[in-house]
Design an enzyme around this catalytic site. Structure first.
Site, PDB file in Angstrom:
ATOM      1  N   ASN A   1       0.698  -1.184  -0.048  1.00  0.00           N
ATOM      2  CA  ASN A   1       0.104  -0.169   0.023  1.00  0.00           C
ATOM      3  C   ASN A   1       0.769   1.186   0.312  1.00  0.00           C
ATOM      4  OD1 ASN A   1      -1.605   2.182   0.453  1.00  0.00           O
ATOM      5  ND2 ASN A   1      -3.157   0.925   1.701  1.00  0.00           N
ATOM      6  N   ASP A   2       1.036   1.687  -1.065  1.00  0.00           N
ATOM      7  CA  ASP A   2       1.898   3.152  -1.417  1.00  0.00           C
ATOM      8  C   ASP A   2       1.568   4.178  -0.544  1.00  0.00           C
ATOM      9  OD1 ASP A   2       3.963   2.257  -3.147  1.00  0.00           O
ATOM     10  OD2 ASP A   2       2.728   2.426  -4.872  1.00  0.00           O
ATOM     11  N   CYS A   3       0.265   4.192  -0.041  1.00  0.00           N
ATOM     12  CA  CYS A   3      -0.218   5.119   0.471  1.00  0.00           C
ATOM     13  C   CYS A   3      -0.345   5.009   2.095  1.00  0.00           C
ATOM     14  CB  CYS A   3      -1.437   5.714   0.083  1.00  0.00           C
ATOM     15  SG  CYS A   3      -1.574   5.846  -1.590  1.00  0.00           S
TER      16      CYS A   3
END
Ligand code: GLC
Ligand code: GLC
Length: 811
Positions: A482-484
């Site tokens: 999850n890049d976020c």
């Protein structure tokens, strides 16, 4: 509501109205030259790199949304129209767009004149064919004008869209007969040019956009087509275009075909010029000669069809569910191939000038196409591994033309290294090519610092072990899958990138998700070591995996589901104890930890998946987290930057839904896995296209979640890891056929809804015909192989050339 239908026999989606809820696109090209084409003729093309070698111009986020493409204008007695509907939007008595595998055919009819445009890139060529077929369906003779139109991009798409003070003065063309050459910057450092040709005598041409369209007009009311006369303009600076003007006459019932060719040519430096200032056109003329007749076009299209037929024959299912068949046999593998070719570069949501190839993304994309083109998967693996650092970490992205790591994004995404083990394992299981492990592969593209691929995998594995936090769980670094979820970022400043800004260098934030990955992927590494005779290393790896599993159960379990992470301060993320207004459960560790088998024997797995059902499932798919984050949390980063229900903040992120599907098969709940599958598989959503909005033949990255006002609306179609993971989930776990280390695993787990089916799988040169009776979805199977019952679920690999018949009872 539908806007077309599937034509499975021809492997096409047929769009029957120009007014789809969003532009529905397709891709042309298989290896070097690629194009995007919408159902209205919009789009553009490029050679290898959508940023650095773009042939035609396209304006993203334009008004109207899809303007600019390869257009054909017809002027019949002063009535001017476009058969692709856009850009003139004149009423058509018939409209149809057929998106097929690597080609698109758009037909429009007006006043009894039928105009069909076929777009494709012939296999092995650096050119697009646009074949226009015109038919007089009326009872009186017709005489009309046909104008072609493409607008050139001045090669570097980013520069082209920003650097006007230079670019308005550099454009150059040459016109010779029916060929228009675009040679901007060829005078200096470029050794390539483009051309647009038609296999007929032209009555005129234009190469200057302003003259062709008119300064204050748009594509929908252009001067030249409306006036019916080319102006024979030669561009000098500004915006070079290519337009041919043709006079056409058709007797009643008569049909004529014109072959337009939009090509890309490279010349060796020493052979650039025919004479000063004049391009050497020898190579262009050869290309033109290869496509100067419609017979040549038909033959090339036939080859393209055969190419796809061959690729798709490696996995095919016949079942009573036609939606399932068309997803598995046609559209899902097609999307996987497109994603392999494009990575995340060019779609209608990715501008082609942004991201390069992702380390994580490319490894996961492999899972969906390795059975289609194993040789190209091998090449891709070596490219990816070459961007790894000696300590096992990796560049998060690399550039496709140079294959070098991207310094702007750098490294520090601590899940990245593990995906390499997964990708390599999938490749070896498919091919049996253990030799790849002995390949010398550089670190950071430095030929002086190379090691075997096996050593790369060891460093990938150890990168996790060397970077554990206070609970013995893996440190998250900049972010994991999850890049976020940016737990060390602490960004308070607009415009800072959440992915690359690291304002704290803590070694506290830990990811339960990476722990799940480690337990899932670690055993493959151990198996590889064993195969290479390194049994001590295999034992060590297994011990580390077992230790991680204990750490997850001890510190990563929240009572009814798995925790997501610990933040910089050591607080829990995704826990029932989180304050009101924060998410209490996130999807990633639920799917991934159960896929890894964690808590299957002791009950946590079932509890976690029941919690997913209860708290995350919606009618349109499983949301990423719940409740959504309501406010911005500086200690969480981008995840909390999205309005509730979109993207990584409680959107339905279609990439991780299949992890839950696979997890459901791990605990023997095939019915539920299939129920989740159908919620997001595009063919099943065709009837709600007005809600879903993106193409009903490919997955989108995200569907708006239940907390968003536009619940059910998809965005970011085509280029997403969703394609490969859903293919893995349905083909390998629900239909249950996948290559393993020692044989083909046959373990269907889908339930009664698909009571009978046959899978034909080609693997390592042999063909397996697997006939399945499915009376239940518990994953219990009985196999009879060529008439003999066997124990277990592994069918030993057969000799190349042989066909194995398998009867399977799944209950
Ligand atoms: C995007 C990225 C992928 C990432 C995902 C979740 O799809 O390409 O790398 O895992 O978003 O943030
Ligand atoms: C943004 C997107 C995310 C993607 C990332 C890639 O954060 O929201 O989906 O993975 O950019 O850098």
């Amino acid at each position: 509501m539908r806007f077309g239908h599937f034509d499975d026999a021809r492997r096409e989606y047929v769009i029957t109205t120009p007014k789809t809820p969003y532009p529905w696109i397709n891709y042309l090209g298989s290896e070097q030259f690629f194009g995007l084409v919408s159902h209205q003729g919009g789009g553009y093309c490029f050679y290898r790199d959508a940023r650095l070698r773009r042939l035609t111009r396209y304006r993203y986020n334009n008004v109207p949304t899809d303007s600019g493409g390869r257009y054909f204008y017809i002027n019949e007695g002063g009535d001017t129209w476009t058969p692709t509907f856009m850009p003139m939007k004149k009423e058509l008595s018939f409209f149809e767009c057929r998106h097929g595998l690597g080609y698109t055919q758009i037909t429009g009819t007006r006043n009894g004149l039928r105009a069909e445009v076929l777009y494709f890139v012939p296999i092995g060529q650096t050119a697009e064919v646009h074949q226009v077929t015109l038919k007089n369906e009326g009872s009186t003779p017709k005489r009309f004008k046909l104008f072609s139109f493409v607008e050139f991009c001045l090669w570097n798409a980013h520069d082209d869209a920003t650097n006007f003070q230079r670019n308005f003065s550099t454009g150059e063309v040459e016109v010779v007969g029916s060929t228009i050459y675009h040679k901007t910057e060829y005078r200096e450092r470029r050794d390539h040019f483009a051309f647009y040709h038609v296999n007929a005598q032209v009555s005129g041409f234009d190469t200057d956009r302003e003259s062709f369209i008119g300064l204050y007009n748009g594509f929908g009311d252009p001067d030249v087509p409306s006036a019916g006369e080319s102006k024979n303009t030669v561009a000098s600076g500004w915006s070079p275009i290519a337009s041919h003007g043709l006079d056409v006459t058709l007797a009643p019932g008569e049909e004529k075909k014109f072959v337009f060719l939009l090509g890309y040519v490279e010349n060796p430096r020493a052979e650039k010029w025919e004479k000063p200032g004049i391009i050497n056109k020898t190579r262009a003329e050869q290309l033109i000669a290869a496509f100067s007749s419609s017979e040549q076009v038909t033959a090339a299209l036939g080859k393209l069809r055969e190419h796809w037929e061959g690729l798709l024959s490696n996995y095919a299912v016949e079942s009573g569910d036609e939606k399932l068949n068309r997803m598995v046999n046609i559209w899902n593998p097609y999307q996987c191939m497109v994603t392999f070719n494009m990575s995340r570069s060019a779609s209608y949501f990715e501008s082609g000038i942004g991201r390069g190839m992702g380390f994580r993304d490319s490894n996961q994309d492999l899972l969906g196409f390795v059975h289609l083109v194993p040789e190209r998967a091998r090449e891709r693996i070596i490219d990816i591994a070459s961007t790894q650092f000696a300590d096992g970490s990796a560049y998060h992205q690399y550039q496709p033309l140079t294959k070098r790591g991207n310094n702007d994004v750098g490294s520090g995404f601590n899940d990245d290294p593990l995906w390499l083990i997964l990708g390599v394992s999938a490749y070896i299981k498919e091919t049996g090519d253990y030799g790849i492990l002995d390949e010398q592969v550089p670190f950071d593209n430095d030929p002086n610092n190379a090691a075997t691929l096996l050593e790369h995998l060891k460093r990938s594995f150890d990168h996790v072990g060397h970077n554990l936090g206070p609970h013995g769980l893996p440190l998250i670094g900049r972010a994991d899958w999850n890049d976020c979820l940016n737990l060390n970022c602490f960004s308070e400043t607009p415009d800072e990138s959440f992915q690359t800004t690291g304002n704290r260098t803590g070694r506290t934030a830990e990811s339960v998700f990476i722990a799940g990955m480690f337990v899932h992927i670690g055993p493959d590494y151990a198996k590889i070591c064993e195969y290479k005779g390194q049994s001590a290393e295999a034992t060590r790896a297994r011990a580390e995996v077992a230790k991680m599993e204990r750490a997850v159960l001890e510190h990563g379990w929240d009572g009814e589901w798995f925790l997501r992470a610990y933040d910089f301060f050591g607080n829990k993320i995704g826990s029932k104890d989180c304050p009101e207004g924060d998410s209490k459960i996130l999807i990633e560790p639920q799917g991934y930890c159960v896929m890894a088998g964690i808590g299957v024997a002791t009950g946590e797995a079932k509890l976690a998946l029941d919690s997913v059902k209860e708290r995350l499932d919606t009618r349109y798919g499983i949301v990423l987290n719940n409740p959504p984050y309501r406010d911005y949390h500086v200690e969480l980063g981008e995840i909390s930057s999205y309005p509730p229900g979109y993207k990584e903040n409680a959107g339905i992120f279609c990439h991780n839904n299949p992890w839950v599907m696979i997890a459901e098969t791990v605990i023997g709940r095939g019915e539920r896995a299939f129920e989740y599958y159908k919620k997001i598989a595009p063919a099943y959503l065709e009837d709600i296209s007005e809600i879903h909005r993106t193409e009903p033949y490919v997955y989108s990255q995200m569907i708006a979640g239940k907390d968003a006002p536009r619940h059910g609306e998809a965005k970011n179609s085509w280029l997403t890891g969703t394609g490969s993971w859903n293919f893995v989930a349905i083909s390998q776990y629900m239909l249950g056929v996948r290559p393993e280390w020692d044989g083909l695993c046959v373990k269907p787990c889908i339930g009664k809804e698909v009571p009978e089916f046959t899978v034909t799988r080609k693997c390592r040169g042999a063909t397996y015909r697997i006939h399945v009776k499915s009376t239940g979805g518990t994953g219990q199977v009985k196999l009879v192989v060529d008439g003999t019952p066997i124990e277990g679920v592994i069918v030993p690999f057969a000799k190349p050339g042989s066909t194995v018949h398998i009867e399977c009872e799944a209950s």
